[in-house]
Design a protein around this motif. Structure first.
Motif, PDB file in Angstrom:
ATOM      1  N   TYR A   1      30.328 -15.770  57.116  1.00 36.41           N
ATOM      2  CA  TYR A   1      29.813 -17.123  56.890  1.00 36.41           C
ATOM      3  C   TYR A   1      30.162 -18.007  58.085  1.00 36.41           C
ATOM      4  CZ  TYR A   1      28.892 -21.749  55.089  1.00 36.41           C
ATOM      5  OH  TYR A   1      28.409 -23.017  54.952  1.00 36.41           O
TER       6      TYR A   1
ATOM      7  N   LEU B   1      25.730 -17.194  49.378  1.00 34.91           N
ATOM      8  CA  LEU B   1      26.943 -16.381  49.485  1.00 34.91           C
ATOM      9  C   LEU B   1      27.581 -16.182  48.111  1.00 34.91           C
ATOM     10  CD1 LEU B   1      29.210 -15.222  51.541  1.00 34.91           C
ATOM     11  CD2 LEU B   1      30.328 -17.414  51.126  1.00 34.91           C
ATOM     12  N   ILE B   2      27.723 -17.263  47.351  1.00 30.84           N
ATOM     13  CA  ILE B   2      28.331 -17.180  46.016  1.00 30.84           C
ATOM     14  C   ILE B   2      27.474 -16.312  45.091  1.00 30.84           C
ATOM     15  CG2 ILE B   2      28.920 -18.540  43.971  1.00 30.84           C
ATOM     16  CD1 ILE B   2      29.622 -20.857  45.881  1.00 30.84           C
TER      17      ILE B   2
ATOM     18  N   ASP C   1      25.352 -13.884  45.866  1.00 30.51           N
ATOM     19  CA  ASP C   1      25.423 -12.458  46.220  1.00 30.51           C
ATOM     20  C   ASP C   1      26.792 -11.863  45.903  1.00 30.51           C
ATOM     21  OD1 ASP C   1      22.839 -12.524  47.025  1.00 30.51           O
ATOM     22  OD2 ASP C   1      23.232 -12.547  49.172  1.00 30.51           O
ATOM     23  N   ALA C   2      27.840 -12.681  45.970  1.00 24.95           N
ATOM     24  CA  ALA C   2      29.174 -12.183  45.628  1.00 24.95           C
ATOM     25  C   ALA C   2      29.242 -11.776  44.163  1.00 24.95           C
ATOM     26  CB  ALA C   2      30.227 -13.248  45.941  1.00 24.95           C
ATOM     27  N   THR C   3      28.610 -12.564  43.295  1.00 23.79           N
ATOM     28  CA  THR C   3      28.632 -12.232  41.862  1.00 23.79           C
ATOM     29  C   THR C   3      27.872 -10.945  41.580  1.00 23.79           C
ATOM     30  OG1 THR C   3      26.659 -13.583  41.430  1.00 23.79           O
ATOM     31  CG2 THR C   3      28.799 -14.669  41.244  1.00 23.79           C
TER      32      THR C   3
ATOM     33  N   ARG D   1      27.531  -7.567  46.237  1.00 25.60           N
ATOM     34  CA  ARG D   1      26.938  -7.090  47.488  1.00 25.60           C
ATOM     35  C   ARG D   1      27.990  -6.770  48.548  1.00 25.60           C
ATOM     36  NH1 ARG D   1      22.247  -9.698  50.531  1.00 25.60           N
ATOM     37  NH2 ARG D   1      22.498  -7.669  51.519  1.00 25.60           N
TER      38      ARG D   1
ATOM     39  N   ASP E   1      32.588  -6.909  49.597  1.00 26.70           N
ATOM     40  CA  ASP E   1      33.971  -6.927  49.098  1.00 26.70           C
ATOM     41  C   ASP E   1      34.810  -8.025  49.713  1.00 26.70           C
ATOM     42  OD1 ASP E   1      33.471  -4.390  47.731  1.00 26.70           O
ATOM     43  OD2 ASP E   1      33.522  -3.511  49.738  1.00 26.70           O
TER      44      ASP E   1
ATOM     45  N   VAL F   1      34.672 -11.833  52.287  1.00 28.63           N
ATOM     46  CA  VAL F   1      33.993 -12.884  53.041  1.00 28.63           C
ATOM     47  C   VAL F   1      34.820 -13.176  54.293  1.00 28.63           C
ATOM     48  CG1 VAL F   1      33.253 -15.291  53.041  1.00 28.63           C
ATOM     49  CG2 VAL F   1      32.960 -13.907  50.991  1.00 28.63           C
TER      50      VAL F   1
ATOM     51  N   MET G   1      35.270 -16.253  44.008  1.00 22.98           N
ATOM     52  CA  MET G   1      35.403 -15.000  44.751  1.00 22.98           C
ATOM     53  C   MET G   1      36.410 -14.062  44.075  1.00 22.98           C
ATOM     54  SD  MET G   1      33.269 -15.161  47.280  1.00 22.98           S
ATOM     55  CE  MET G   1      32.187 -16.179  46.286  1.00 22.98           C
TER      56      MET G   1
ATOM     57  N   SER H   1      34.910 -12.325  41.181  1.00 26.52           N
ATOM     58  CA  SER H   1      33.986 -11.269  41.601  1.00 26.52           C
ATOM     59  C   SER H   1      34.679 -10.167  42.385  1.00 26.52           C
ATOM     60  CB  SER H   1      32.857 -11.881  42.449  1.00 26.52           C
ATOM     61  OG  SER H   1      32.156 -12.863  41.738  1.00 26.52           O
TER      62      SER H   1
ATOM     63  N   VAL I   1      36.182 -10.375  45.202  1.00 25.48           N
ATOM     64  CA  VAL I   1      35.859 -10.523  46.631  1.00 25.48           C
ATOM     65  C   VAL I   1      36.986 -11.301  47.299  1.00 25.48           C
ATOM     66  CG1 VAL I   1      34.259 -11.527  48.297  1.00 25.48           C
ATOM     67  CG2 VAL I   1      33.379 -10.446  46.222  1.00 25.48           C
TER      68      VAL I   1
END
Length: 554
Positions: free
Chosen positions: A6, A59-60, A62-64, A67, A69, A71, A93, A96, A98
């Protein structure tokens, strides 16, 4: 390790190269670590004081969906400078699974969120204070403290160090003459709407470069905006009339008036466009108009963060086919094209009674919603959606069951190690963790129901009864039911396009008919991630390729 990068730069650092630099440094670090970059997200020229940014929202999202592990960013302040937002992002994060890693702080922990979040929040406050001090200094020196006003040009020049000198203005003669004309016409009794019509007819561009509207001229006297309220035209700069605060729910700025004693007023006679007599005449007429509105009970009541329901069933949904503008009330019973009446740039002068519009649209919706062909299509989409939910649900349930079997095998292995003389303390700690995880998975399985059946046995009857129920609720006396039904009906409709044809109005309703009716069976927690929200809407906008079809009503 799958990684998402990001990058962001804010409006105080207008360099697209900054994004490229951040990506480059993050890529180098990922390569050294052997990480796989699956996606890159960025926000250009957007402040870090809010999470309402397209890049970080993607970003948030796709994290859920799992996609990636981790950021990776240059620093925490690239993700957000707001203390509440960075804490919320960290929680999302973590939920999820991440991790967040930055080149400046390393792996972000709760400690980083607390300390760095506070430091970034203080940085924002300090930056705002410095900006306001600079603006006040410019105003007290007879310069503009903010953006440019209609009637003036920005003077661009540099100081001895090559830095831009901000705040200097000079009169734009052509625009100044338009300002004088607006004030003379208003003082002579013309309305702001009439003045806007004339300016648009002559092709004179508005301050924004588009068409003039009456609100551009009238503005808001309390806030000091609008042509008729700009005191710079009589040689005064008024600064700090209002302040802005961020709505924590929407992230949007809200204007709040400051006490008059906090205003900063600076005389700038070189920027005067109007004589005092003309200015005072206009102010006197504005005062008379406000008094007349107060006596008629139409005075505007100031509210803070008040979110009101639409006054009418289809408020904000009706659009003119000729110009794309909205339809608004032109009398107690009629609605017409607001652009045609407020700006004069649209030729559509055909009106329609509000009750006639609502009746025609509601009757057509009721008739078409129970159309056999449409219902057959609804069943098809319903079946596809529930099939998908069943597959996802069964897969997640199977995964949970498999995880329990795996935990049992690991527990058996650890017990064998203890019998063979292994380090009991370390093994016991691991067993406690496994037992805890097993309880969590078992609790999830206990709460999760089997996926719903493909088709509810009485779906056709239920479908028709819901449609008729909506219509009946709108005609009934129960205010709560009428409000709920109106909300559902509004979600059925994307927009209502009104086209003038031979002196009458043709109505074209566009929206998603099937996607709003909550006809799926209710389950407690259908096979998603534990704690995920129940999906009730069983068919989306894809009633056919390209979206839901419009239904032409004449």
């Amino acid at each position: 390790m799958k990684v998402a990068i990001y990058a962001r730069y804010s409006s105080d650092n207008q360099r697209d190269a900054s994004i490229a630099d951040q990506f480059r440094m993050c890529r180098l670090h990922a390569e050294k670590q052997g990480w796989i970059i699956v996606e890159e997200y960025s926000d250009h020229a957007i402040s870090g004081a809010s999470l309402l940014r397209p890049g970080v929202q993607a970003l948030i999202s796709d994290a859920t969906r799992g996609r990636f592990d981790l950021v990776l960013a240059e620093a925490m302040d690239r993700l957000s400078r707001d203390q509440e937002d960075i804490a919320g992002l960290f929680k999302r994060m973590s939920y999820s699974d991440v991790k967040i890693f930055t080149l400046s702080e390393g792996e972000v922990s709760h400690l980083h969120v607390g300390l760095k979040g506070t430091m970034n929040a203080l940085f924002l406050k300090d930056l705002a204070d410095k900006t306001r001090r600079g603006q006040r200094g410019r105003v007290e020196a007879g310069k503009s403290g903010g953006g440019n006003a209609y009637g003036y040009d920005v003077v661009k020049k540099l100081d001895s160090n090559g830095e831009p000198i901000r705040g200097d203005r000079t009169i734009n003669d052509a625009q100044a003459e338009v300002v004088r004309r607006i004030f003379r016409d208003y003082a002579a009794g013309k309305s702001a709407k009439t003045i806007a019509f004339a300016l648009n007819k002559e092709g004179i561009p508005a301050p924004s470069g588009g068409d003039w509207g009456f609100s551009t001229i009238n503005g808001n006297p309390k806030r000091g905006n609008g042509i008729l309220n700009n005191e710079m035209y009589v040689g005064k700069i008024v600064w700090n009339r209002q302040r802005f605060v961020k709505d924590p729910d929407t992230g949007k700025r809200q204007a709040r008036p400051n006490p008059e004693e906090d205003w900063v007023i600076q005389e700038v006679p070189e920027l005067r466009i109007l004589e005092d007599e003309l200015w005072e005449t206009v102010k006197a007429r504005q005062a008379r108009n406000r008094l007349a509105r107060d006596e008629n009970g139409h005075a505007e009541v100031a509210t803070v963060n008040r979110r009101r329901r639409p006054k009418y069933l289809f408020s904000g949904l009706t659009k003119c086919a000729c110009c794309g503008g909205g339809y608004s009330a032109i009398s107690a019973t009629l609605i017409g094209c607001s652009t045609a009446r407020n700006k004069g740039t649209c030729d559509n002068r055909v009106n329609i009674r509000r009750d006639e519009l609502e009746s025609r649209v509601l009757n057509a919706l009721r008739t078409r919603l129970v159309d056999p062909a449409l219902f057959a299509r609804f069943c098809e989409v319903f079946t596809q959606e529930v099939n998908r939910l069943r597959m996802e649900g069964r897969a997640n349930l199977a995964a949970a069951e498999a995880e329990i079997r795996k935990i049992d095998r690991e527990l058996d292995t650890l017990l064998d190690l203890i019998f063979k003389g292994g380090a009991a303390d370390r093994i016991n700690a691991k067993m406690v963790g496994l037992e805890q995880r097993k309880k969590e998975v078992e609790a999830f399985l206990a709460e999760a129901d089997e996926p719903p059946p493909l088709l509810h046995p009485s779906m056709a009857q239920l479908y028709r009864s819901r449609v008729q129920g909506l219509y009946d609720a709108l005609q009934g006396e129960d205010e709560e039911k009428r409000t709920e039904a109106a909300d559902i009906i509004r979600t059925l409709v994307e927009d209502i396009v009104l086209t003038p044809v031979d002196g009458k109005v043709e109505i074209d309703v566009r929206g998603d008919l099937a996607g709003i009716l909550t006809l799926s069976v209710q389950t407690k927690n259908p096979a998603g991630r534990a704690g995920s929200s129940q999906v009730k809407m069983v068919a989306g906008a894809c009633n056919r390729p390209g979206g839901a079809p419009p239904w032409a009503l004449t």
